[in-house]
Design a protein around this motif. Structure first.
Motif, PDB file in Angstrom:
ATOM      1  N   GLY A  88     -49.403  12.125 -13.683  1.00 53.92           N
ATOM      2  CA  GLY A  88     -47.975  12.089 -13.979  1.00 53.92           C
ATOM      3  C   GLY A  88     -47.271  10.912 -13.336  1.00 53.92           C
ATOM      4  O   GLY A  88     -46.302  10.379 -13.877  1.00 53.92           O
ATOM      5  N   GLU A  89     -47.746  10.504 -12.176  1.00 58.37           N
ATOM      6  CA  GLU A  89     -47.147   9.359 -11.494  1.00 58.37           C
ATOM      7  C   GLU A  89     -47.618   8.032 -12.082  1.00 58.37           C
ATOM      8  O   GLU A  89     -46.871   7.065 -12.129  1.00 58.37           O
ATOM      9  CB  GLU A  89     -47.487   9.398  -9.997  1.00 58.37           C
ATOM     10  CG  GLU A  89     -46.801  10.523  -9.242  1.00 58.37           C
ATOM     11  CD  GLU A  89     -45.297  10.339  -9.183  1.00 58.37           C
ATOM     12  OE1 GLU A  89     -44.846   9.226  -8.881  1.00 58.37           O
ATOM     13  OE2 GLU A  89     -44.585  11.319  -9.449  1.00 58.37           O
ATOM     14  N   LEU A  90     -48.869   7.981 -12.521  1.00 58.09           N
ATOM     15  CA  LEU A  90     -49.433   6.722 -12.984  1.00 58.09           C
ATOM     16  C   LEU A  90     -49.204   6.453 -14.465  1.00 58.09           C
ATOM     17  O   LEU A  90     -49.185   5.300 -14.887  1.00 58.09           O
ATOM     18  CB  LEU A  90     -50.936   6.692 -12.701  1.00 58.09           C
ATOM     19  CG  LEU A  90     -51.322   6.663 -11.222  1.00 58.09           C
ATOM     20  CD1 LEU A  90     -52.824   6.743 -11.072  1.00 58.09           C
ATOM     21  CD2 LEU A  90     -50.792   5.414 -10.554  1.00 58.09           C
ATOM     22  N   ALA A  91     -49.056   7.478 -15.273  1.00 60.75           N
ATOM     23  CA  ALA A  91     -48.942   7.284 -16.716  1.00 60.75           C
ATOM     24  C   ALA A  91     -47.740   6.413 -17.111  1.00 60.75           C
ATOM     25  O   ALA A  91     -47.905   5.498 -17.930  1.00 60.75           O
ATOM     26  CB  ALA A  91     -48.893   8.625 -17.436  1.00 60.75           C
ATOM     27  N   PRO A  92     -46.534   6.640 -16.567  1.00 64.14           N
ATOM     28  CA  PRO A  92     -45.427   5.754 -16.958  1.00 64.14           C
ATOM     29  C   PRO A  92     -45.655   4.297 -16.550  1.00 64.14           C
ATOM     30  O   PRO A  92     -45.346   3.388 -17.318  1.00 64.14           O
ATOM     31  CB  PRO A  92     -44.216   6.337 -16.222  1.00 64.14           C
ATOM     32  CG  PRO A  92     -44.573   7.739 -15.933  1.00 64.14           C
ATOM     33  CD  PRO A  92     -46.055   7.744 -15.747  1.00 64.14           C
ATOM     34  N   ALA A  93     -46.237   4.093 -15.384  1.00 64.28           N
ATOM     35  CA  ALA A  93     -46.495   2.723 -14.944  1.00 64.28           C
ATOM     36  C   ALA A  93     -47.557   2.058 -15.819  1.00 64.28           C
ATOM     37  O   ALA A  93     -47.430   0.887 -16.176  1.00 64.28           O
ATOM     38  CB  ALA A  93     -46.940   2.718 -13.482  1.00 64.28           C
ATOM     39  N   ALA A  94     -48.578   2.809 -16.200  1.00 60.74           N
ATOM     40  CA  ALA A  94     -49.616   2.258 -17.074  1.00 60.74           C
ATOM     41  C   ALA A  94     -49.049   1.944 -18.454  1.00 60.74           C
ATOM     42  O   ALA A  94     -49.371   0.910 -19.047  1.00 60.74           O
ATOM     43  CB  ALA A  94     -50.784   3.223 -17.187  1.00 60.74           C
ATOM     44  N   ARG A  95     -48.190   2.824 -18.969  1.00 57.20           N
ATOM     45  CA  ARG A  95     -47.577   2.577 -20.275  1.00 57.20           C
ATOM     46  C   ARG A  95     -46.728   1.311 -20.229  1.00 57.20           C
ATOM     47  O   ARG A  95     -46.786   0.478 -21.126  1.00 57.20           O
ATOM     48  CB  ARG A  95     -46.729   3.775 -20.694  1.00 57.20           C
ATOM     49  CG  ARG A  95     -46.138   3.622 -22.090  1.00 57.20           C
ATOM     50  CD  ARG A  95     -45.207   4.750 -22.450  1.00 57.20           C
ATOM     51  NE  ARG A  95     -44.050   4.718 -21.572  1.00 57.20           N
ATOM     52  CZ  ARG A  95     -43.629   5.746 -20.839  1.00 57.20           C
ATOM     53  NH1 ARG A  95     -44.252   6.882 -20.875  1.00 57.20           N
ATOM     54  NH2 ARG A  95     -42.565   5.645 -20.064  1.00 57.20           N
ATOM     55  N   ASP A  96     -45.952   1.146 -19.166  1.00 57.12           N
ATOM     56  CA  ASP A  96     -45.128  -0.059 -19.033  1.00 57.12           C
ATOM     57  C   ASP A  96     -45.987  -1.310 -18.918  1.00 57.12           C
ATOM     58  O   ASP A  96     -45.698  -2.331 -19.541  1.00 57.12           O
ATOM     59  CB  ASP A  96     -44.208   0.052 -17.821  1.00 57.12           C
ATOM     60  CG  ASP A  96     -43.121   1.092 -18.011  1.00 57.12           C
ATOM     61  OD1 ASP A  96     -42.891   1.519 -19.164  1.00 57.12           O
ATOM     62  OD2 ASP A  96     -42.514   1.491 -16.997  1.00 57.12           O
ATOM     63  N   ALA A  97     -47.043  -1.222 -18.118  1.00 59.45           N
ATOM     64  CA  ALA A  97     -47.912  -2.385 -17.938  1.00 59.45           C
ATOM     65  C   ALA A  97     -48.581  -2.765 -19.247  1.00 59.45           C
ATOM     66  O   ALA A  97     -48.669  -3.951 -19.589  1.00 59.45           O
ATOM     67  CB  ALA A  97     -48.958  -2.100 -16.869  1.00 59.45           C
ATOM     68  N   LEU A  98     -49.058  -1.776 -20.003  1.00 56.87           N
ATOM     69  CA  LEU A  98     -49.670  -2.084 -21.293  1.00 56.87           C
ATOM     70  C   LEU A  98     -48.647  -2.647 -22.270  1.00 56.87           C
ATOM     71  O   LEU A  98     -48.974  -3.500 -23.097  1.00 56.87           O
ATOM     72  CB  LEU A  98     -50.331  -0.837 -21.876  1.00 56.87           C
ATOM     73  CG  LEU A  98     -51.596  -0.383 -21.162  1.00 56.87           C
ATOM     74  CD1 LEU A  98     -52.077   0.946 -21.730  1.00 56.87           C
ATOM     75  CD2 LEU A  98     -52.671  -1.430 -21.254  1.00 56.87           C
ATOM     76  N   GLY A  99     -47.414  -2.206 -22.176  1.00 55.02           N
ATOM     77  CA  GLY A  99     -46.372  -2.756 -23.024  1.00 55.02           C
ATOM     78  C   GLY A  99     -46.090  -4.214 -22.701  1.00 55.02           C
ATOM     79  O   GLY A  99     -45.825  -5.018 -23.594  1.00 55.02           O
ATOM     80  N   TYR A 100     -46.189  -4.572 -21.417  1.00 57.28           N
ATOM     81  CA  TYR A 100     -45.940  -5.953 -21.027  1.00 57.28           C
ATOM     82  C   TYR A 100     -47.035  -6.895 -21.511  1.00 57.28           C
ATOM     83  O   TYR A 100     -46.776  -8.041 -21.835  1.00 57.28           O
ATOM     84  CB  TYR A 100     -45.802  -6.082 -19.517  1.00 57.28           C
ATOM     85  CG  TYR A 100     -44.532  -5.476 -18.979  1.00 57.28           C
ATOM     86  CD1 TYR A 100     -43.302  -5.668 -19.601  1.00 57.28           C
ATOM     87  CD2 TYR A 100     -44.548  -4.687 -17.838  1.00 57.28           C
ATOM     88  CE1 TYR A 100     -42.146  -5.108 -19.119  1.00 57.28           C
ATOM     89  CE2 TYR A 100     -43.390  -4.118 -17.344  1.00 57.28           C
ATOM     90  CZ  TYR A 100     -42.198  -4.331 -17.982  1.00 57.28           C
ATOM     91  OH  TYR A 100     -41.054  -3.773 -17.501  1.00 57.28           O
ATOM     92  N   VAL A 101     -48.276  -6.406 -21.541  1.00 54.43           N
ATOM     93  CA  VAL A 101     -49.359  -7.283 -21.956  1.00 54.43           C
ATOM     94  C   VAL A 101     -49.584  -7.259 -23.461  1.00 54.43           C
ATOM     95  O   VAL A 101     -50.462  -7.934 -23.961  1.00 54.43           O
ATOM     96  CB  VAL A 101     -50.682  -6.958 -21.224  1.00 54.43           C
ATOM     97  CG1 VAL A 101     -50.563  -7.209 -19.754  1.00 54.43           C
ATOM     98  CG2 VAL A 101     -51.145  -5.562 -21.525  1.00 54.43           C
ATOM     99  N   GLY A 102     -48.825  -6.466 -24.178  1.00 47.13           N
ATOM    100  CA  GLY A 102     -48.880  -6.511 -25.625  1.00 47.13           C
ATOM    101  C   GLY A 102     -49.516  -5.307 -26.274  1.00 47.13           C
ATOM    102  O   GLY A 102     -49.423  -5.140 -27.469  1.00 47.13           O
ATOM    103  N   ASP A 103     -50.177  -4.437 -25.514  1.00 43.99           N
ATOM    104  CA  ASP A 103     -50.811  -3.270 -26.106  1.00 43.99           C
ATOM    105  C   ASP A 103     -49.778  -2.277 -26.616  1.00 43.99           C
ATOM    106  O   ASP A 103     -50.004  -1.598 -27.595  1.00 43.99           O
ATOM    107  CB  ASP A 103     -51.723  -2.591 -25.075  1.00 43.99           C
ATOM    108  CG  ASP A 103     -53.090  -2.327 -25.637  1.00 43.99           C
ATOM    109  OD1 ASP A 103     -53.385  -2.855 -26.710  1.00 43.99           O
ATOM    110  OD2 ASP A 103     -53.856  -1.598 -24.989  1.00 43.99           O
ATOM    111  N   GLY A 104     -48.649  -2.199 -25.960  1.00 43.94           N
ATOM    112  CA  GLY A 104     -47.622  -1.258 -26.363  1.00 43.94           C
ATOM    113  C   GLY A 104     -46.568  -1.878 -27.245  1.00 43.94           C
ATOM    114  O   GLY A 104     -45.499  -1.334 -27.410  1.00 43.94           O
ATOM    115  N   ALA A 105     -46.851  -3.033 -27.844  1.00 39.47           N
ATOM    116  CA  ALA A 105     -45.859  -3.745 -28.638  1.00 39.47           C
ATOM    117  C   ALA A 105     -45.651  -3.135 -30.016  1.00 39.47           C
ATOM    118  O   ALA A 105     -44.823  -3.599 -30.766  1.00 39.47           O
ATOM    119  CB  ALA A 105     -46.252  -5.207 -28.774  1.00 39.47           C
ATOM    120  N   THR A 106     -46.409  -2.092 -30.364  1.00 39.88           N
ATOM    121  CA  THR A 106     -46.281  -1.511 -31.691  1.00 39.88           C
ATOM    122  C   THR A 106     -45.030  -0.652 -31.817  1.00 39.88           C
ATOM    123  O   THR A 106     -44.621  -0.332 -32.916  1.00 39.88           O
ATOM    124  CB  THR A 106     -47.512  -0.660 -32.024  1.00 39.88           C
ATOM    125  OG1 THR A 106     -47.645   0.357 -31.035  1.00 39.88           O
ATOM    126  CG2 THR A 106     -48.761  -1.525 -32.077  1.00 39.88           C
TER     127      THR A 106
END
Length: 154
Positions: A88-106
């Motif tokens: 629960g603590e790591l999931a939001p940070a991982a989602r944000d990090a993936l969004g920054y590198v382009g994985d979450g750009a969809t």
């Protein structure tokens, strides 16, 4: 395990058993170790100048393994709680990090209503807010609320 769920068939009972057994073993280990330590240190410093040999030193060899086994059982019993907290603590940070590198750009979120929106959408599907606009000078895509173009400054 016909339902496809991971874990033991009676995982709740196993978890409770590990917690109870671990607590009992840990408490017994603390008591044995404390008795051995008290006997050891009282034998060394009697205050009368006469040292006697400790008689309950062997309790260290029982108490310390009981402490280790008890801690291991407690760790197994509470492992799921710790894993869920960490996830629960790591999931939001991982989602944000993936969004920054382009994985979450969809997908992105509308700044007006907060609803999810496609990254290539011009308007929000929920409230109609402008999500992106094209620069009339160079044609670059900008945020809907941008006052100047991020490419040419127009």
């Amino acid at each position: 395990m016909t339902d496809g769920s991971p874990g033991l068939p009676r995982q709740g009972a196993a978890r409770t058993g590990l917690r109870v057994v671990g607590g009992v073993l840990f408490a017994a280990g603390v008591v044995c170790t404390a008795i051995a330590a008290i006997d050891f240190f009282s034998a060394m410093g009697g205050g009368d100048g006469i040292d006697r040999a400790p008689t309950k030193f062997w309790l260290f060899f029982i108490g310390l393994p009981l402490l280790a086994i008890g801690l291991g059982c407690l760790q197994g019993g509470f492992l799921g709680v710790g894993a869920r907290y960490a996830a629960g603590e790591l999931a939001p940070a991982a989602r944000d990090a993936l969004g920054y590198v382009g994985d979450g750009a969809t997908s992105s979120r509308c700044p007006a209503c907060g609803e999810p929106a496609r990254a290539d959408a011009t308007f929000c599907d929920s409230c109609g807010h402008v999500l992106s606009s094209r620069c009339p000078g160079c044609g670059a895509a900008n945020d809907g609320d941008a006052r100047f173009c991020s490419s040419c400054g127009a």
